[in-house]
Design a protein around this motif. Structure first.
Motif, PDB file in Angstrom:
ATOM      1  N   THR A 101      18.081 -22.143 -14.329  1.00 39.26           N
ATOM      2  CA  THR A 101      17.837 -23.627 -14.151  1.00 39.26           C
ATOM      3  C   THR A 101      16.453 -23.904 -14.326  1.00 39.26           C
ATOM      4  OG1 THR A 101      16.980 -23.365 -11.746  1.00 39.26           O
ATOM      5  CG2 THR A 101      19.390 -23.793 -12.147  1.00 39.26           C
TER       6      THR A 101
ATOM      7  N   LEU B 255      21.728 -33.395 -13.862  1.00 42.05           N
ATOM      8  CA  LEU B 255      21.133 -31.999 -14.054  1.00 42.05           C
ATOM      9  C   LEU B 255      22.392 -30.921 -14.152  1.00 42.05           C
ATOM     10  CD1 LEU B 255      19.069 -32.213 -10.635  1.00 42.05           C
ATOM     11  CD2 LEU B 255      18.117 -32.511 -13.102  1.00 42.05           C
TER      12      LEU B 255
ATOM     13  N   TRP C  58      13.951 -30.983  -4.075  1.00 40.12           N
ATOM     14  CA  TRP C  58      13.173 -30.688  -5.156  1.00 40.12           C
ATOM     15  C   TRP C  58      12.506 -31.730  -5.911  1.00 40.12           C
ATOM     16  CZ3 TRP C  58      13.283 -30.887 -10.468  1.00 40.12           C
ATOM     17  CH2 TRP C  58      12.079 -30.086 -11.172  1.00 40.12           C
ATOM     18  N   LEU C  59      13.727 -32.566  -6.195  1.00 44.34           N
ATOM     19  CA  LEU C  59      13.326 -34.000  -7.048  1.00 44.34           C
ATOM     20  C   LEU C  59      12.241 -34.866  -6.155  1.00 44.34           C
ATOM     21  CD1 LEU C  59      16.477 -34.931  -8.792  1.00 44.34           C
ATOM     22  CD2 LEU C  59      14.422 -34.437  -9.905  1.00 44.34           C
TER      23      LEU C  59
ATOM     24  N   PHE D 132      20.489 -23.131  -8.316  1.00 44.76           N
ATOM     25  CA  PHE D 132      19.181 -23.823  -8.181  1.00 44.76           C
ATOM     26  C   PHE D 132      18.426 -23.342  -6.881  1.00 44.76           C
ATOM     27  CE2 PHE D 132      16.010 -26.872  -7.361  1.00 44.76           C
ATOM     28  CZ  PHE D 132      15.828 -27.669  -8.490  1.00 44.76           C
TER      29      PHE D 132
ATOM     30  N   GLN E 153       8.958 -33.055  -6.218  1.00 45.92           N
ATOM     31  CA  GLN E 153       8.029 -33.508  -7.536  1.00 45.92           C
ATOM     32  C   GLN E 153       7.925 -35.029  -7.490  1.00 45.92           C
ATOM     33  OE1 GLN E 153       7.053 -30.658  -9.106  1.00 45.92           O
ATOM     34  NE2 GLN E 153       8.244 -29.611  -7.607  1.00 45.92           N
TER      35      GLN E 153
ATOM     36  N   LEU F  68      11.455 -32.742 -14.885  1.00 44.43           N
ATOM     37  CA  LEU F  68       9.786 -33.047 -14.857  1.00 44.43           C
ATOM     38  C   LEU F  68       9.615 -34.022 -15.884  1.00 44.43           C
ATOM     39  CD1 LEU F  68       8.324 -29.750 -13.689  1.00 44.43           C
ATOM     40  CD2 LEU F  68       8.896 -31.780 -12.134  1.00 44.43           C
TER      41      LEU F  68
ATOM     42  N   THR G  97      16.295 -26.724 -16.976  1.00 41.40           N
ATOM     43  CA  THR G  97      16.617 -28.110 -16.718  1.00 41.40           C
ATOM     44  C   THR G  97      15.441 -28.716 -15.652  1.00 41.40           C
ATOM     45  OG1 THR G  97      19.059 -27.522 -16.638  1.00 41.40           O
ATOM     46  CG2 THR G  97      18.348 -29.063 -15.140  1.00 41.40           C
ATOM     47  N   ARG G  98      14.850 -27.856 -14.912  1.00 43.84           N
ATOM     48  CA  ARG G  98      13.683 -28.172 -14.173  1.00 43.84           C
ATOM     49  C   ARG G  98      12.720 -28.875 -15.044  1.00 43.84           C
ATOM     50  NH1 ARG G  98      12.198 -23.156 -11.131  1.00 43.84           N
ATOM     51  NH2 ARG G  98      13.937 -22.198 -11.776  1.00 43.84           N
TER      52      ARG G  98
ATOM     53  N   ASP H   5       6.333 -24.813  -7.015  1.00 41.53           N
ATOM     54  CA  ASP H   5       7.541 -25.326  -6.234  1.00 41.53           C
ATOM     55  C   ASP H   5       8.400 -24.475  -5.596  1.00 41.53           C
ATOM     56  OD1 ASP H   5       8.558 -24.309  -8.686  1.00 41.53           O
ATOM     57  OD2 ASP H   5       9.249 -26.071  -9.381  1.00 41.53           O
TER      58      ASP H   5
ATOM     59  N   PRO I 252      18.542 -29.299  -5.346  1.00 43.66           N
ATOM     60  CA  PRO I 252      18.002 -30.035  -6.279  1.00 43.66           C
ATOM     61  C   PRO I 252      17.464 -31.302  -5.936  1.00 43.66           C
ATOM     62  CG  PRO I 252      20.014 -29.120  -6.905  1.00 43.66           C
ATOM     63  CD  PRO I 252      19.804 -28.761  -5.495  1.00 43.66           C
TER      64      PRO I 252
ATOM     65  N   VAL J 251      15.084 -21.468  -6.532  1.00 45.47           N
ATOM     66  CA  VAL J 251      13.793 -22.198  -6.043  1.00 45.47           C
ATOM     67  C   VAL J 251      13.720 -22.371  -4.574  1.00 45.47           C
ATOM     68  CG1 VAL J 251      13.023 -24.778  -6.245  1.00 45.47           C
ATOM     69  CG2 VAL J 251      13.857 -23.793  -8.120  1.00 45.47           C
TER      70      VAL J 251
END
Length: 314
Positions: free
Chosen positions: A210, A230, A256-257, A245, A260, A218, A213-214, A191, A253, A249
């Motif tokens: 983070t 988050l 990324w969400l 974050f 995923q 998930l 929290t990731r 990711d 955020p 990454v």
């Protein structure tokens, strides 16, 4: 099943590690690919290391391949104009073939005019140079790879692994891609983007990450997670969490969400008979229409078309 032929073009100054990636990754895909390496004249190729490589094929195999990979070369070999021998080799690629570059291989494609008006990426360290040389290319230096069919470009070194796994996933589904990743002992899907690998200032002592929290998120993709959720889990302010974050990454955020959730939806489309609306609910999209929109934005097909392709393959 007839294996798909993949031709890897090795140019003078090639990085040996990246040159071997297509053979290593695609070669672990249960015989689905035949990977052949060639040079522009069929002769030996000088690498950027203290040895050369001997290849078995000349440029004629480019005309027989469904996928062509341009291996990267050391920056000293990058020019705005492509040598005539390289142009002649590229001209042999058959219409409709996929063309993939690893790292600085994107310079070769851009110099040959393949990437004009297209989105692409390359190694973050040479991104500014790429922009100056090829202003007509829409360069995104923050991602690990770009799939702008039929051209796929990837970032540095290990991103060649990412894009080759993407080819397996796209051609044969995530089940085989995950199997290949396990055999090669690499993550099946990384990711984030290149930002997490760019040199950053040393974080303050005790600075929170983070990562936890990731992992927590998930496990809860089906829930309507917000930035406040988050940040609250990470025990940070929303502003601090969003900044940290992105530093870790390479994505916000929210992006990324979505990424995923699309990955999870693709797995369920391949492995289950759930309806599109049911899958949308399980992965956190509000409606089936939202899932369709995000899946199409990510890979250019509808859930039904994706399911037909990969459930048939399975």
């Amino acid at each position: 099943m007839q294996p798909e032929r993949v031709a890897v073009l090795a140019l003078d100054g090639v990085y040996p590690f990246e040159l071997g990636i297509p053979s290593r990754i695609l070669g672990a895909a249960d015989g689905r690919y035949e990977v052949l390496t060639c040079s522009v004249d069929g002769g030996p190729v000088r690498t950027n290391a203290d040895f050369g490589v001997t290849v078995e094929h000349g440029p004629e195999i480019l005309a027989t391949a469904r996928t062509v990979v341009i291996a990267p070369v050391a920056p000293a070999h990058l020019t705005e104009e492509v040598p005539e021998a390289v142009l002649a080799a590229l001209a042999l690629i058959r219409p409709g073939a996929r063309i993939v570059s690893i790292c600085t291989g994107a310079f070769v494609l851009a110099a040959a005019g393949f990437l004009d008006g297209r989105r692409a990426t390359t190694h973050w360290q040479v991104a500014d140079r790429f922009r100056r040389m090829f202003p007509r290319v829409d360069l995104d230096p923050d991602v690990l790879f770009v799939d702008d069919h039929p051209f796929l470009t990837s970032a540095g070194a290990a991103s060649g692994v990412d894009v080759c796994l993407h080819l397996v996933r796209k051609d044969h589904g995530s089940g085989l891609a995950n199997s290949v990743a396990r055999r090669c002992v690499v993550p099946p899907f990384r990711d984030g983007g290149q930002a997490q690998y760019i040199e950053q200032p040393v974080p303050e002592e005790g600075a929170a990450s983070t990562v936890a929290t990731r992992a927590w998120a998930l496990e809860r993709l089906g829930e309507p997670l917000t930035l406040a959720d988050l940040a609250g889990h990470a025990r940070m302010s929303q502003r601090t969490f969003a900044r940290r974050f992105h530093d870790e990454v390479g994505l916000s955020p929210g992006r990324w969400l979505i990424q995923q959730r699309v990955v999870r939806a693709r797995h369920l489309l391949e492995s289950s008979d759930l309806t599109v609306d049911q899958i949308a609910g399980r992965v956190g999209f509000a409606t089936g229409a939202s899932l369709r929109q995000h899946l199409h934005a990510a890979i250019g097909v509808s859930p039904q078309a994706y399911r037909r392709t990969f459930q048939t393959a399975r």
